[in-house]
Structures are given as C-alpha cells and as structure tokens.
Write a protein that holds these residues in place. Structure first.
Motif, PDB file in Angstrom:
ATOM      1  N   MET A   1       0.839  -1.173   0.000  1.00 23.54           N
ATOM      2  CA  MET A   1       0.000   0.000   0.000  1.00 23.54           C
ATOM      3  C   MET A   1       0.887   1.240   0.000  1.00 23.54           C
ATOM      4  SD  MET A   1      -2.875   1.006   2.719  1.00 23.54           S
ATOM      5  CE  MET A   1      -3.795   2.468   2.481  1.00 23.54           C
ATOM      6  N   ILE A   2       0.506   2.207  -0.800  1.00 23.01           N
ATOM      7  CA  ILE A   2       1.241   3.464  -0.890  1.00 23.01           C
ATOM      8  C   ILE A   2       0.535   4.513  -0.050  1.00 23.01           C
ATOM      9  CG2 ILE A   2       1.944   5.344  -2.432  1.00 23.01           C
ATOM     10  CD1 ILE A   2       2.071   3.208  -4.690  1.00 23.01           C
ATOM     11  N   VAL A   3       1.274   5.108   0.888  1.00 24.31           N
ATOM     12  CA  VAL A   3       0.771   6.217   1.688  1.00 24.31           C
ATOM     13  C   VAL A   3       1.504   7.461   1.211  1.00 24.31           C
ATOM     14  CG1 VAL A   3       0.603   7.215   3.998  1.00 24.31           C
ATOM     15  CG2 VAL A   3       0.237   4.759   3.671  1.00 24.31           C
ATOM     16  N   LEU A   4       0.730   8.436   0.709  1.00 26.60           N
ATOM     17  CA  LEU A   4       1.296   9.700   0.246  1.00 26.60           C
ATOM     18  C   LEU A   4       0.971  10.784   1.255  1.00 26.60           C
ATOM     19  CD1 LEU A   4       0.134   9.642  -3.496  1.00 26.60           C
ATOM     20  CD2 LEU A   4       2.429   9.157  -2.644  1.00 26.60           C
ATOM     21  N   SER A   5       1.992  11.459   1.732  1.00 28.53           N
ATOM     22  CA  SER A   5       1.777  12.584   2.625  1.00 28.53           C
ATOM     23  C   SER A   5       2.579  13.759   2.109  1.00 28.53           C
ATOM     24  CB  SER A   5       2.180  12.231   4.061  1.00 28.53           C
ATOM     25  OG  SER A   5       1.687  13.199   4.963  1.00 28.53           O
ATOM     26  N   GLY A   6       2.209  14.928   2.559  1.00 33.64           N
ATOM     27  CA  GLY A   6       2.900  16.134   2.140  1.00 33.64           C
ATOM     28  C   GLY A   6       2.038  17.330   2.444  1.00 33.64           C
TER      29      GLY A   6
ATOM     30  N   ASP B   1       3.010  -2.638   9.278  1.00 32.12           N
ATOM     31  CA  ASP B   1       2.685  -3.558   8.189  1.00 32.12           C
ATOM     32  C   ASP B   1       3.731  -3.387   7.088  1.00 32.12           C
ATOM     33  OD1 ASP B   1       1.602  -4.830   5.913  1.00 32.12           O
ATOM     34  OD2 ASP B   1      -0.446  -4.437   6.591  1.00 32.12           O
ATOM     35  N   PRO B   2       4.495  -4.438   6.774  1.00 32.01           N
ATOM     36  CA  PRO B   2       5.552  -4.295   5.761  1.00 32.01           C
ATOM     37  C   PRO B   2       5.019  -3.987   4.362  1.00 32.01           C
ATOM     38  CG  PRO B   2       5.284  -6.598   6.386  1.00 32.01           C
ATOM     39  CD  PRO B   2       4.421  -5.793   7.317  1.00 32.01           C
ATOM     40  N   ARG B   3       3.723  -4.157   4.148  1.00 33.36           N
ATOM     41  CA  ARG B   3       3.140  -3.839   2.839  1.00 33.36           C
ATOM     42  C   ARG B   3       2.907  -2.344   2.663  1.00 33.36           C
ATOM     43  NH1 ARG B   3      -2.309  -6.741   2.941  1.00 33.36           N
ATOM     44  NH2 ARG B   3      -2.230  -5.742   4.970  1.00 33.36           N
ATOM     45  N   ILE B   4       3.029  -1.557   3.744  1.00 38.22           N
ATOM     46  CA  ILE B   4       2.782  -0.123   3.689  1.00 38.22           C
ATOM     47  C   ILE B   4       4.100   0.612   3.458  1.00 38.22           C
ATOM     48  CG2 ILE B   4       2.014   1.890   4.997  1.00 38.22           C
ATOM     49  CD1 ILE B   4       0.047  -0.001   6.454  1.00 38.22           C
ATOM     50  N   VAL B   5       4.143   1.401   2.373  1.00 37.33           N
ATOM     51  CA  VAL B   5       5.317   2.197   2.042  1.00 37.33           C
ATOM     52  C   VAL B   5       4.885   3.671   2.070  1.00 37.33           C
ATOM     53  CG1 VAL B   5       7.129   2.640   0.349  1.00 37.33           C
ATOM     54  CG2 VAL B   5       6.208   0.315   0.604  1.00 37.33           C
TER      55      VAL B   5
ATOM     56  N   VAL C   1       7.474   7.011  -7.747  1.00 36.82           N
ATOM     57  CA  VAL C   1       6.817   6.445  -6.566  1.00 36.82           C
ATOM     58  C   VAL C   1       6.529   4.967  -6.786  1.00 36.82           C
ATOM     59  CG1 VAL C   1       4.659   6.475  -5.209  1.00 36.82           C
ATOM     60  CG2 VAL C   1       5.878   8.623  -5.681  1.00 36.82           C
ATOM     61  N   TYR C   2       6.005   4.618  -7.942  1.00 28.77           N
ATOM     62  CA  TYR C   2       5.661   3.224  -8.203  1.00 28.77           C
ATOM     63  C   TYR C   2       6.908   2.330  -8.218  1.00 28.77           C
ATOM     64  CZ  TYR C   2       3.521  -0.906 -10.186  1.00 28.77           C
ATOM     65  OH  TYR C   2       3.078  -2.193 -10.369  1.00 28.77           O
ATOM     66  N   ARG C   3       7.972   2.786  -8.881  1.00 27.02           N
ATOM     67  CA  ARG C   3       9.222   2.001  -8.925  1.00 27.02           C
ATOM     68  C   ARG C   3       9.785   1.792  -7.516  1.00 27.02           C
ATOM     69  NH1 ARG C   3      10.717   5.484 -12.993  1.00 27.02           N
ATOM     70  NH2 ARG C   3      12.391   6.315 -11.696  1.00 27.02           N
ATOM     71  N   LYS C   4       9.807   2.865  -6.720  1.00 29.44           N
ATOM     72  CA  LYS C   4      10.331   2.760  -5.344  1.00 29.44           C
ATOM     73  C   LYS C   4       9.443   1.835  -4.505  1.00 29.44           C
ATOM     74  CE  LYS C   4      13.418   4.719  -3.642  1.00 29.44           C
ATOM     75  NZ  LYS C   4      14.821   4.329  -3.442  1.00 29.44           N
ATOM     76  N   TYR C   5       8.143   1.943  -4.687  1.00 26.73           N
ATOM     77  CA  TYR C   5       7.187   1.086  -3.970  1.00 26.73           C
ATOM     78  C   TYR C   5       7.474  -0.383  -4.266  1.00 26.73           C
ATOM     79  CZ  TYR C   5       2.579  -1.144  -3.202  1.00 26.73           C
ATOM     80  OH  TYR C   5       1.557  -1.978  -2.831  1.00 26.73           O
ATOM     81  N   GLN C   6       7.603  -0.713  -5.552  1.00 29.79           N
ATOM     82  CA  GLN C   6       7.882  -2.087  -5.949  1.00 29.79           C
ATOM     83  C   GLN C   6       9.212  -2.570  -5.374  1.00 29.79           C
ATOM     84  OE1 GLN C   6       5.889  -4.225  -7.526  1.00 29.79           O
ATOM     85  NE2 GLN C   6       4.285  -2.697  -7.607  1.00 29.79           N
ATOM     86  N   LYS C   7      10.234  -1.722  -5.446  1.00 32.45           N
ATOM     87  CA  LYS C   7      11.561  -2.090  -4.958  1.00 32.45           C
ATOM     88  C   LYS C   7      11.551  -2.324  -3.448  1.00 32.45           C
ATOM     89  CE  LYS C   7      16.361  -0.737  -5.011  1.00 32.45           C
ATOM     90  NZ  LYS C   7      17.287   0.307  -4.814  1.00 32.45           N
ATOM     91  N   ILE C   8      10.909  -1.451  -2.698  1.00 31.69           N
ATOM     92  CA  ILE C   8      10.857  -1.593  -1.243  1.00 31.69           C
ATOM     93  C   ILE C   8      10.089  -2.841  -0.849  1.00 31.69           C
ATOM     94  CG2 ILE C   8       9.910  -0.557   0.880  1.00 31.69           C
ATOM     95  CD1 ILE C   8      10.750   2.194  -0.343  1.00 31.69           C
ATOM     96  N   LEU C   9       8.967  -3.106  -1.525  1.00 26.30           N
ATOM     97  CA  LEU C   9       8.220  -4.339  -1.218  1.00 26.30           C
ATOM     98  C   LEU C   9       9.065  -5.565  -1.479  1.00 26.30           C
ATOM     99  CD1 LEU C   9       4.596  -3.731  -2.550  1.00 26.30           C
ATOM    100  CD2 LEU C   9       5.409  -3.664  -0.193  1.00 26.30           C
ATOM    101  N   GLU C  10       9.787  -5.555  -2.592  1.00 28.64           N
ATOM    102  CA  GLU C  10      10.654  -6.702  -2.932  1.00 28.64           C
ATOM    103  C   GLU C  10      11.751  -6.876  -1.877  1.00 28.64           C
ATOM    104  OE1 GLU C  10      13.918  -7.452  -6.329  1.00 28.64           O
ATOM    105  OE2 GLU C  10      11.921  -6.924  -7.078  1.00 28.64           O
TER     106      GLU C  10
END
Length: 182
Positions: A1-6, A102-106, A168-177
């Motif tokens: 899951m992607i959490v965007l803050s700012g 939750d490790p699925r949350i980035v 964001v998507y590339r980093k999300y995929q990489k971190i999950l992996e």
C-alpha cells in the motif's frame, strides 16, 4: 500500500490519480458522516455513514485513523489496507498507518517549495489569504520531527506528475521486494 503525505498542494491527490491511470493503483475509500453530494456514489467516492454508525465503527476499532472536521467524521478503514492501494493523508493519519507496522505499507513524503505550492493553490481557485494560512500551518505540521519513519522523501517540484508517479511506483515495488527478501 502506498501512503502519500505532504503539505497542501504538494501533489498528493494528483499523484494518486496518476498511479491509478498508469498502474491501476486504487485509492483507499474512506468513510465519512458528511452528506453525499449530487455527483458522488456511496462506496466509490466515500463510504457514507451516519454519525451513530461511525461511532460504532470507532468503538469496534475498524479505523486505522479518523478525525472530525467541520462537524463531520472522516476515517480510513483497516479493511482498505491492501496491496496496490493508495491513500493521500496528513501527518497524523500517516503516523497511524506507520504504527500498523505492516511491511506492505510504504510511506512517501512529497516535498515542494512553498512558493510553488502557493501558486498551485491560487491556480486552483483557493483564497489567497487561506493559501497563506495553510502554508503557515504546514510549516508546523510538517517538521522533520513530525515525519518519523517516512520510507521515501520525494522532491517532486522539478518533475511532472507522470514522472513523480513513475518514481513512486518504482520505489514502492523495490521496497516491497526488499522487505519480502529480508
């Protein structure tokens, strides 16, 4: 899951839309007690519930986080936490997601210069006085101390929305992996 803050006008909502367009990342549907507007659909725009229902949901601990704003409740449900979902959220909500461990949350923080954010708010029709006030409040809300355990800081002002969403998507995929292999 992607959490965007700012901070205000940092592009959270627009990046979330791009993530859906490009990669099918669906946004988290939140619950609210505010009345449904004409163009809205229950279960698509929000889960519209009564204040009594919302109070029961709080008691039953169904929310990751919730808040009261303008005499209405807003909250994100634990049942919405899932892979390939995204939520744009303020710092308190972000900390609630982080606390799930939750490790699925980035968690991503979108950082943009104040002048650019101010201009974006003006361009979208915000009142200049309100825009200045939001920037002032954001300086307090978004200090480094209020941003613990952010996975990725994104300096998004020099890139277009598509480039930010791709990053964001590339980093999300990489971190999950990486987390799966840990």
């Amino acid at each position: 899951m992607i959490v965007l803050s700012g901070p205000s006008a940092s592009g959270k909502t627009e990046v979330a839309k791009k993530l859906f367009q490009l990669y099918g990342i669906k946004r988290v549907i939140t619950a609210t007690t505010r009345p449904m507007r004409i163009h809205e659909t229950n279960g698509i725009d929000y889960f519209f519930v009564s204040k009594d229902e919302f109070q029961k949901m709080i008691k039953d601990e169904l929310f990751v986080e919730y808040t009261e704003y303008n005499n209405n409740y807003y909250g994100s449900l634990k049942s919405e936490v899932a892979d390939d979902k995204c939520i744009a959220i303020e710092p308190n909500g972000m900390r609630s997601y982080i606390s799930l461990n939750d490790p699925r949350i980035v968690v991503f923080f979108l950082n943009v210069d104040e002048n650019i954010r101010y201009q974006r708010m003006i361009d979208r029709g915000d009142n200049p006085k309100c825009a200045k006030q939001r920037i002032k409040e954001d300086k307090i809300r978004f200090t480094k101390e209020n941003l613990p355990n952010v996975d990725v800081f994104v300096d998004s002002q020099n890139y277009n929305l598509e480039e930010v969403a791709e990053y964001v998507y590339r980093k999300y995929q990489k971190i999950l992996e990486e987390r799966e292999n840990y």
